[in-house]
Design a protein around this motif. Structure first.
Motif, PDB file in Angstrom:
ATOM      1  N   CYS A 217      35.564  53.160  88.306  1.00  0.00           N
ATOM      2  CA  CYS A 217      36.215  54.470  88.143  1.00  0.00           C
ATOM      3  C   CYS A 217      36.024  55.063  86.756  1.00  0.00           C
ATOM      4  CB  CYS A 217      37.717  54.349  88.427  1.00  0.00           C
ATOM      5  SG  CYS A 217      38.112  53.770  90.095  1.00  0.00           S
ATOM      6  N   GLY A 218      35.441  54.289  85.827  1.00  0.00           N
ATOM      7  CA  GLY A 218      35.189  54.805  84.484  1.00  0.00           C
ATOM      8  C   GLY A 218      36.400  54.851  83.589  1.00  0.00           C
ATOM      9  N   LEU A 219      37.429  54.053  83.882  1.00  0.00           N
ATOM     10  CA  LEU A 219      38.670  54.103  83.107  1.00  0.00           C
ATOM     11  C   LEU A 219      38.527  53.376  81.774  1.00  0.00           C
ATOM     12  CD1 LEU A 219      39.698  55.101  85.833  1.00  0.00           C
ATOM     13  CD2 LEU A 219      41.699  53.641  85.548  1.00  0.00           C
ATOM     14  N   ARG A 220      39.276  53.842  80.779  1.00  0.00           N
ATOM     15  CA  ARG A 220      39.400  53.118  79.513  1.00  0.00           C
ATOM     16  C   ARG A 220      40.286  51.892  79.732  1.00  0.00           C
ATOM     17  NH1 ARG A 220      39.958  58.693  77.964  1.00  0.00           N
ATOM     18  NH2 ARG A 220      38.303  59.344  76.523  1.00  0.00           N
ATOM     19  N   ASP A 264      41.164  63.500  87.976  1.00  0.00           N
ATOM     20  CA  ASP A 264      40.842  62.790  89.212  1.00  0.00           C
ATOM     21  C   ASP A 264      39.446  62.194  89.082  1.00  0.00           C
ATOM     22  OD1 ASP A 264      43.245  63.398  90.345  1.00  0.00           O
ATOM     23  OD2 ASP A 264      42.508  65.056  91.572  1.00  0.00           O
ATOM     24  N   VAL A 265      39.308  60.934  89.468  1.00  0.00           N
ATOM     25  CA  VAL A 265      38.025  60.238  89.339  1.00  0.00           C
ATOM     26  C   VAL A 265      37.630  59.662  90.691  1.00  0.00           C
ATOM     27  CG1 VAL A 265      38.488  59.680  86.919  1.00  0.00           C
ATOM     28  CG2 VAL A 265      39.101  58.043  88.701  1.00  0.00           C
ATOM     29  N   PRO A 266      36.347  59.397  90.878  1.00  0.00           N
ATOM     30  CA  PRO A 266      35.903  58.785  92.138  1.00  0.00           C
ATOM     31  C   PRO A 266      36.527  57.405  92.321  1.00  0.00           C
ATOM     32  CG  PRO A 266      34.038  59.621  90.860  1.00  0.00           C
ATOM     33  CD  PRO A 266      35.217  59.651  89.958  1.00  0.00           C
ATOM     34  N   CYS A 337      26.410  56.299  87.374  1.00  0.00           N
ATOM     35  CA  CYS A 337      26.465  57.712  87.755  1.00  0.00           C
ATOM     36  C   CYS A 337      25.187  58.447  87.340  1.00  0.00           C
ATOM     37  CB  CYS A 337      27.672  58.388  87.117  1.00  0.00           C
ATOM     38  SG  CYS A 337      29.271  57.906  87.795  1.00  0.00           S
ATOM     39  N   LEU A 338      24.841  58.337  86.056  1.00  0.00           N
ATOM     40  CA  LEU A 338      23.701  59.088  85.543  1.00  0.00           C
ATOM     41  C   LEU A 338      22.397  58.608  86.158  1.00  0.00           C
ATOM     42  CD1 LEU A 338      24.752  59.276  81.781  1.00  0.00           C
ATOM     43  CD2 LEU A 338      24.839  61.116  83.471  1.00  0.00           C
ATOM     44  N   GLY A 339      22.296  57.291  86.376  1.00  0.00           N
ATOM     45  CA  GLY A 339      21.084  56.742  86.979  1.00  0.00           C
ATOM     46  C   GLY A 339      20.874  57.181  88.404  1.00  0.00           C
ATOM     47  N   VAL A 347      30.273  63.524  84.926  1.00  0.00           N
ATOM     48  CA  VAL A 347      30.547  62.218  84.318  1.00  0.00           C
ATOM     49  C   VAL A 347      31.464  62.381  83.114  1.00  0.00           C
ATOM     50  CG1 VAL A 347      29.502  60.196  83.224  1.00  0.00           C
ATOM     51  CG2 VAL A 347      28.334  61.313  85.132  1.00  0.00           C
ATOM     52  N   ALA A 348      31.211  63.398  82.286  1.00  0.00           N
ATOM     53  CA  ALA A 348      32.047  63.646  81.110  1.00  0.00           C
ATOM     54  C   ALA A 348      33.482  63.917  81.521  1.00  0.00           C
ATOM     55  CB  ALA A 348      31.489  64.834  80.311  1.00  0.00           C
ATOM     56  N   GLU A 349      33.670  64.702  82.575  1.00  0.00           N
ATOM     57  CA  GLU A 349      35.027  65.026  83.042  1.00  0.00           C
ATOM     58  C   GLU A 349      35.728  63.778  83.562  1.00  0.00           C
ATOM     59  OE1 GLU A 349      37.218  67.744  86.484  1.00  0.00           O
ATOM     60  OE2 GLU A 349      35.120  68.114  85.950  1.00  0.00           O
TER      61      GLU A 349
END
Length: 384
Positions: A217-220, A264-266, A337-339, A347-349
């Motif tokens: 999910c890209g969380l910190r 909101d994230v995937p 994501c970028l790949g 992705v930044a959001e």
């Protein structure tokens, strides 16, 4: 005597003679104007040979009256803030930064104390120009401050001076022509998919859940530690609205965000399954899955994750890529994501970056494509 009025508040022009208005253009008598001066009193001027010169004079008077309050207010602000010491002005500016989290305030205070105020603190606000700002950067270079610190300190000084410029203290920006310190983050070390799978099983169940939240999910770190079943707002969407703040050990707003805001994230199916599995196995408290191991009334502590990461590295059962840190799991999310062609703006959001520039600086080497590849892609489309 006829008069001709212009727009409301601009006054009138006329001729004080026996000729009707229809004959003014051929009449030899001069035009006069009548208007309200800055004090509100009626005034007259004469001696205008043509209508156009009379109108131009009325327009000039009108514009001068219109700008006078603004000019006077600017002069008052210059008189108030111009002699003020930078340190005093900066502390007033800081009071307005209500959106900053407690950790960001502490970081700001540290920059003020150790890097900014020792050089600029006593300088009067009216004395700033590009040479002063450039001298500040050179002072940090002589003090051998890290480039990241230089960049952060310069950003704060820039924000404060731009605030002063908006008040009218500077006719020209004191930042004009100044070359900002260039901070280029080190290239992120990202685990491969197979390495990620091995690492997520290298710790306990809480560690596996944290890894899934960060890599999926890209969380910190702190955001992952605040994982809550109630934040699953759709089968494929997780809502991030709080974190466990490192400095306080309590739940707080997201980094760079006001309390109550969210993103909101995937939510990949596998991560959703991990959340549900953990909740079924260990239960929840107010929806939270992770709590302090020794005191379930408190949030999951930052040292819980770092201690497990340390043990995994020391045990050597799973090879950890050279230079990889815990944040590498979050980097994996960006890489994935970028790949796969997901726009960097999205992705930044999802990652909660304040600016797409941050995302680009860290992950630009992950973005697929190059000029050569772009040329081939465009050529293929043209040839189709």
């Amino acid at each position: 005597m006829a008069t001709r009025a212009l727009a409301r508040g601009m006054g009138t022009f006329f001729k004080d003679c026996e000729h009707p208005e229809s004959r003014w253009s051929k009449c030899p008598h001069p035009y006069k104007i009548r208007y309200r001066n800055a004090a509100g009193n009626q005034a007259e001027e004469s001696g205008f040979a043509t209508q156009d010169t009379a109108k131009d004079r009325l327009l000039k008077i009108y514009n001068e009256k219109k700008s006078q309050p603004q000019s006077q207010a600017r002069a008052e602000r210059i008189a108030k803030y111009g002699p003020m010491r930078f340190e005093e002005y900066a502390r007033e500016w800081k009071e307005g930064q209500r959106h900053l989290a407690a950790s960001s305030i502490r970081h700001l205070d540290s920059l003020f104390e150790h890097h900014i105020f020792p050089v600029l603190g006593s300088r009067k606000m009216a004395s700033f120009d590009h040479k002063v700002v450039d001298g500040f950067i050179r002072a940090m270079e002589r003090a051998q401050a890290g480039v990241a610190t230089q960049s952060n300190a310069f950003d704060k000084v820039r924000a404060i001076l731009l605030d002063a410029q908006r008040l009218g203290l500077y006719a020209e920006s004191p930042l004009e022509g100044v070359k900002a310190p260039q901070y280029d983050p080190a290239r992120a070390v990202i685990p491969s998919l197979n390495r990620l799978r091995a690492l997520r099983l290298g710790g306990d169940d809480a560690f596996m859940l944290l890894v899934d939240m960060m890599s999926g999910c890209g969380l910190r770190n702190g955001e992952a530690a605040a994982v809550n079943v109630n934040n699953v707002v759709a089968d494929d969407v997780y809502r991030v609205h709080e974190q466990v703040v490192h400095s306080t050990g309590k739940y707080g707003p997201l980094k760079h965000r006001k309390a109550g805001t969210y993103r909101d994230v995937p939510l990949p199916a596998r991560v959703k399954a991990t959340i549900e599995w953990y909740a079924d196995k260990y239960g929840t408290i107010d929806g939270y899955l992770l709590r302090q191991p020794t005191d379930a009334t408190k949030p999951y502590p930052h040292w819980g994750l770092s201690n497990q990461w340390k043990r995994i590295k020391e045990a050597g059962a799973v090879e950890v890529p050279e230079g990889m840190v815990i944040y590498g799991f979050r980097h994996f999310f960006a890489s994935n994501c970028l790949g796969n062609g997901i726009p960097i703006t999205d992705v930044a959001e999802w990652m909660g970056h304040r600016s797409i520039d941050v995302t680009f600086k860290i992950y630009r080497h992950l973005m697929p494509g190059s000029i050569g590849q772009a040329a081939q892609t465009i050529d293929a489309a043209l040839a189709a």
